[in-house]
Design a protein around this motif. Structure first.
Motif, mmCIF file in Angstrom:
data_model
loop_
_atom_site.group_PDB
_atom_site.id
_atom_site.type_symbol
_atom_site.label_atom_id
_atom_site.label_comp_id
_atom_site.label_asym_id
_atom_site.label_seq_id
_atom_site.Cartn_x
_atom_site.Cartn_y
_atom_site.Cartn_z
ATOM 1 N N MET A 1 7.612 -54.410 8.561
ATOM 2 C CA MET A 1 8.015 -53.440 7.431
ATOM 3 C C MET A 1 8.971 -52.559 7.940
ATOM 4 O O MET A 1 8.439 -51.569 8.528
ATOM 5 C CB MET A 1 6.998 -53.374 6.500
ATOM 6 N N VAL A 2 10.416 -52.422 7.257
ATOM 7 C CA VAL A 2 11.188 -51.235 7.698
ATOM 8 C C VAL A 2 10.859 -50.237 6.718
ATOM 9 O O VAL A 2 10.900 -50.307 5.544
ATOM 10 C CB VAL A 2 12.420 -51.908 7.637
ATOM 11 N N GLU A 3 10.737 -48.877 7.401
ATOM 12 C CA GLU A 3 10.510 -47.898 6.642
ATOM 13 C C GLU A 3 11.964 -47.362 5.787
ATOM 14 O O GLU A 3 13.196 -47.634 6.521
ATOM 15 C CB GLU A 3 10.057 -46.602 7.491
ATOM 16 N N HIS A 4 11.877 -46.898 4.483
ATOM 17 C CA HIS A 4 13.200 -46.657 3.886
ATOM 18 C C HIS A 4 13.039 -44.868 3.687
ATOM 19 O O HIS A 4 12.159 -44.658 3.295
ATOM 20 C CB HIS A 4 13.324 -47.026 2.653
ATOM 21 N N HIS A 5 14.186 -44.450 4.190
ATOM 22 C CA HIS A 5 14.018 -42.825 3.982
ATOM 23 C C HIS A 5 15.175 -42.389 3.161
ATOM 24 O O HIS A 5 16.274 -43.028 2.812
ATOM 25 C CB HIS A 5 14.386 -42.269 5.508
ATOM 26 N N ILE A 6 14.902 -41.265 2.449
ATOM 27 C CA ILE A 6 16.018 -40.687 1.608
ATOM 28 C C ILE A 6 16.649 -39.293 2.330
ATOM 29 O O ILE A 6 15.799 -38.549 2.876
ATOM 30 C CB ILE A 6 15.273 -40.372 0.274
ATOM 31 N N CYS A 7 17.800 -39.270 2.040
ATOM 32 C CA CYS A 7 18.527 -38.065 2.619
ATOM 33 C C CYS A 7 17.951 -36.837 2.252
ATOM 34 O O CYS A 7 17.910 -36.759 0.787
ATOM 35 C CB CYS A 7 20.153 -38.043 2.455
ATOM 36 N N THR A 8 17.671 -35.835 3.084
ATOM 37 C CA THR A 8 17.067 -34.566 2.663
ATOM 38 C C THR A 8 17.981 -33.654 1.823
ATOM 39 O O THR A 8 17.578 -33.341 0.959
ATOM 40 C CB THR A 8 16.459 -33.705 3.813
ATOM 41 N N PHE A 9 19.339 -33.697 2.040
ATOM 42 C CA PHE A 9 20.212 -33.062 1.316
ATOM 43 C C PHE A 9 20.762 -33.523 0.142
ATOM 44 O O PHE A 9 20.623 -33.037 -0.828
ATOM 45 C CB PHE A 9 21.129 -32.528 2.219
ATOM 46 N N CYS A 10 21.367 -34.732 0.122
ATOM 47 C CA CYS A 10 21.829 -35.277 -1.010
ATOM 48 C C CYS A 10 21.017 -36.310 -1.862
ATOM 49 O O CYS A 10 21.380 -36.562 -3.077
ATOM 50 C CB CYS A 10 23.325 -36.091 -0.632
ATOM 51 N N GLY A 11 19.970 -36.977 -1.316
ATOM 52 C CA GLY A 11 19.180 -37.587 -2.060
ATOM 53 C C GLY A 11 19.348 -39.164 -2.109
ATOM 54 O O GLY A 11 18.728 -40.014 -2.825
ATOM 55 N N GLU A 12 20.544 -39.558 -1.352
ATOM 56 C CA GLU A 12 20.777 -41.090 -1.377
ATOM 57 C C GLU A 12 19.926 -41.800 -0.336
ATOM 58 O O GLU A 12 19.543 -41.218 0.666
ATOM 59 C CB GLU A 12 22.279 -41.073 -0.948
ATOM 60 N N PRO A 13 19.597 -42.972 -0.658
ATOM 61 C CA PRO A 13 18.933 -43.779 0.207
ATOM 62 C C PRO A 13 19.435 -43.975 1.718
ATOM 63 O O PRO A 13 20.935 -44.270 1.426
ATOM 64 C CB PRO A 13 18.604 -44.988 -0.500
ATOM 65 N N LEU A 14 18.875 -44.219 2.517
ATOM 66 C CA LEU A 14 19.477 -44.359 3.905
ATOM 67 C C LEU A 14 19.211 -45.910 4.385
ATOM 68 O O LEU A 14 18.191 -46.459 4.236
ATOM 69 C CB LEU A 14 18.570 -43.588 5.177
ATOM 70 N N GLU A 15 20.361 -46.500 4.697
ATOM 71 C CA GLU A 15 20.015 -48.019 5.304
ATOM 72 C C GLU A 15 19.076 -47.887 6.586
ATOM 73 O O GLU A 15 19.268 -46.973 7.194
ATOM 74 C CB GLU A 15 21.385 -48.476 5.528
ATOM 75 N N PRO A 16 18.261 -49.057 6.775
ATOM 76 C CA PRO A 16 17.507 -49.119 8.023
ATOM 77 C C PRO A 16 18.623 -48.844 9.242
ATOM 78 O O PRO A 16 19.592 -49.842 9.354
ATOM 79 C CB PRO A 16 16.918 -50.319 8.016
ATOM 80 N N TYR B 1 13.227 -33.828 8.664
ATOM 81 C CA TYR B 1 14.410 -34.204 7.746
ATOM 82 C C TYR B 1 15.280 -35.285 8.066
ATOM 83 O O TYR B 1 15.548 -35.492 9.346
ATOM 84 C CB TYR B 1 15.300 -32.771 7.748
ATOM 85 N N TYR B 2 15.872 -36.042 7.137
ATOM 86 C CA TYR B 2 16.555 -37.180 7.319
ATOM 87 C C TYR B 2 18.047 -36.837 6.667
ATOM 88 O O TYR B 2 18.069 -36.308 5.526
ATOM 89 C CB TYR B 2 16.069 -38.276 6.668
ATOM 90 N N PHE B 3 18.976 -37.205 7.506
ATOM 91 C CA PHE B 3 20.346 -36.874 6.925
ATOM 92 C C PHE B 3 21.169 -38.173 7.153
ATOM 93 O O PHE B 3 21.072 -38.949 7.988
ATOM 94 C CB PHE B 3 21.163 -35.804 7.952
ATOM 95 N N CYS B 4 21.767 -38.460 5.941
ATOM 96 C CA CYS B 4 22.684 -39.949 5.940
ATOM 97 C C CYS B 4 24.276 -39.398 6.802
ATOM 98 O O CYS B 4 24.618 -40.581 7.064
ATOM 99 C CB CYS B 4 23.035 -40.171 4.793
ATOM 100 N N SER B 5 24.675 -38.365 6.897
ATOM 101 C CA SER B 5 25.772 -38.054 7.500
ATOM 102 C C SER B 5 25.945 -36.674 7.977
ATOM 103 O O SER B 5 25.298 -35.840 7.741
ATOM 104 C CB SER B 5 26.938 -38.172 6.541
ATOM 105 N N PRO B 6 27.019 -36.646 8.909
ATOM 106 C CA PRO B 6 27.295 -35.114 9.537
ATOM 107 C C PRO B 6 27.589 -34.039 8.283
ATOM 108 O O PRO B 6 27.457 -32.977 8.615
ATOM 109 C CB PRO B 6 28.434 -35.455 10.383
ATOM 110 N N LYS B 7 28.082 -34.475 7.275
ATOM 111 C CA LYS B 7 28.561 -33.782 6.072
ATOM 112 C C LYS B 7 27.242 -33.213 5.514
ATOM 113 O O LYS B 7 27.181 -32.122 5.340
ATOM 114 C CB LYS B 7 29.170 -34.538 4.875
ATOM 115 N N CYS B 8 26.145 -34.023 5.293
ATOM 116 C CA CYS B 8 24.704 -33.540 4.861
ATOM 117 C C CYS B 8 24.237 -32.544 5.731
ATOM 118 O O CYS B 8 23.795 -31.466 5.226
ATOM 119 C CB CYS B 8 23.879 -34.666 4.511
ATOM 120 N N GLN B 9 24.013 -32.880 7.063
ATOM 121 C CA GLN B 9 23.622 -32.044 7.897
ATOM 122 C C GLN B 9 24.147 -30.616 8.388
ATOM 123 O O GLN B 9 23.550 -29.680 8.180
ATOM 124 C CB GLN B 9 23.586 -32.684 9.366
#
Length: 63
Positions: A1-16, A30-38
């Motif tokens: 089962m693949v873990e699903h994470h949420i971006c720490t900054f913007c709150g959007e779900p991350l694709e596996p 901390y999980y980040f979806c993009s360099p913009k959020c980081q």
């Protein structure tokens, strides 16, 4: 089962298999979806004050 994470900054779900995981020295993760959020996190911006984040839209009463 693949873990699903949420971006720490913007709150959007991350694709596996995408995004970036950042671990601080104290062990907090901390999980980040993009360099913009980081980069916004590195600049110590508060997500509630940034308009395009989920927390920012909720604070403005848009959602």
């Amino acid at each position: 089962m693949v873990e699903h994470h949420i971006c720490t900054f913007c709150g959007e779900p991350l694709e596996p298999g995408t995004g970036k995981m950042y671990v601080r020295k104290d062990g907090s993760i901390y999980y980040f979806c993009s360099p913009k959020c980081q980069s916004n996190y590195d600049l110590k911006r508060v997500p509630r004050r940034v308009v395009w984040t989920k927390a920012g839209r909720k604070a403005l009463g848009k959602e």
